[in-house]
Design a protein around this motif. Structure first.
Motif, PDB file in Angstrom:
ATOM      1  N   GLU A  23     -36.035  47.670 -12.703  1.00  0.00           N
ATOM      2  CA  GLU A  23     -36.766  46.678 -13.492  1.00  0.00           C
ATOM      3  C   GLU A  23     -38.219  46.583 -13.037  1.00  0.00           C
ATOM      4  O   GLU A  23     -39.140  46.546 -13.847  1.00  0.00           O
ATOM      5  N   ALA A  24     -38.423  46.580 -11.723  1.00  0.00           N
ATOM      6  CA  ALA A  24     -39.782  46.477 -11.182  1.00  0.00           C
ATOM      7  C   ALA A  24     -40.612  47.698 -11.556  1.00  0.00           C
ATOM      8  O   ALA A  24     -41.797  47.580 -11.864  1.00  0.00           O
ATOM      9  N   ASN A  26     -40.394  49.447 -14.171  1.00  0.00           N
ATOM     10  CA  ASN A  26     -40.689  49.457 -15.601  1.00  0.00           C
ATOM     11  C   ASN A  26     -41.772  48.471 -15.994  1.00  0.00           C
ATOM     12  O   ASN A  26     -42.183  48.443 -17.151  1.00  0.00           O
ATOM     13  N   HIS A  27     -42.229  47.645 -15.058  1.00  0.00           N
ATOM     14  CA  HIS A  27     -43.293  46.689 -15.333  1.00  0.00           C
ATOM     15  C   HIS A  27     -44.599  47.214 -14.738  1.00  0.00           C
ATOM     16  O   HIS A  27     -44.672  47.447 -13.531  1.00  0.00           O
ATOM     17  N   PRO A  28     -45.596  47.387 -15.556  1.00  0.00           N
ATOM     18  CA  PRO A  28     -46.860  47.948 -15.054  1.00  0.00           C
ATOM     19  C   PRO A  28     -47.585  47.030 -14.068  1.00  0.00           C
ATOM     20  O   PRO A  28     -48.376  47.504 -13.265  1.00  0.00           O
ATOM     21  N   SER A  29     -47.286  45.760 -14.095  1.00  0.00           N
ATOM     22  CA  SER A  29     -48.003  44.830 -13.218  1.00  0.00           C
ATOM     23  C   SER A  29     -47.275  44.579 -11.901  1.00  0.00           C
ATOM     24  O   SER A  29     -47.633  43.668 -11.158  1.00  0.00           O
ATOM     25  N   VAL A  30     -46.271  45.383 -11.593  1.00  0.00           N
ATOM     26  CA  VAL A  30     -45.496  45.161 -10.379  1.00  0.00           C
ATOM     27  C   VAL A  30     -46.331  45.504  -9.137  1.00  0.00           C
ATOM     28  O   VAL A  30     -47.152  46.413  -9.144  1.00  0.00           O
TER      29      VAL A  30
END
Length: 58
Positions: A23-24, A26-30
């Motif tokens: 999940e992390a 897949n998030h560009p702002s991680v």
């Protein structure tokens, strides 16, 4: 806690961390530090699982 139930719990936690990591990623702002931390926790659990598996076979 029996060895088998402890092993199951570790495997469940490993799966949980794997999902969090996916999940992390897949998030560009991680935060990169969060990803590294999750990877280290996942690896530590994997090592502990393998160690317990060796103990149960001896």
């Amino acid at each position: 806690m029996s060895l088998a139930s402890h092993l199951e719990e570790l495997q469940r936690k490993h799966g949980d961390i794997e999902r969090q990591l996916d999940e992390a990623m897949n998030h560009p702002s991680v935060d990169d530090l969060e990803v590294v931390t999750l990877k280290r926790r996942k690896l530590a659990l994997k090592d502990e699982i393998e160690k317990l598996k060796v103990q149960t076979t001896h």
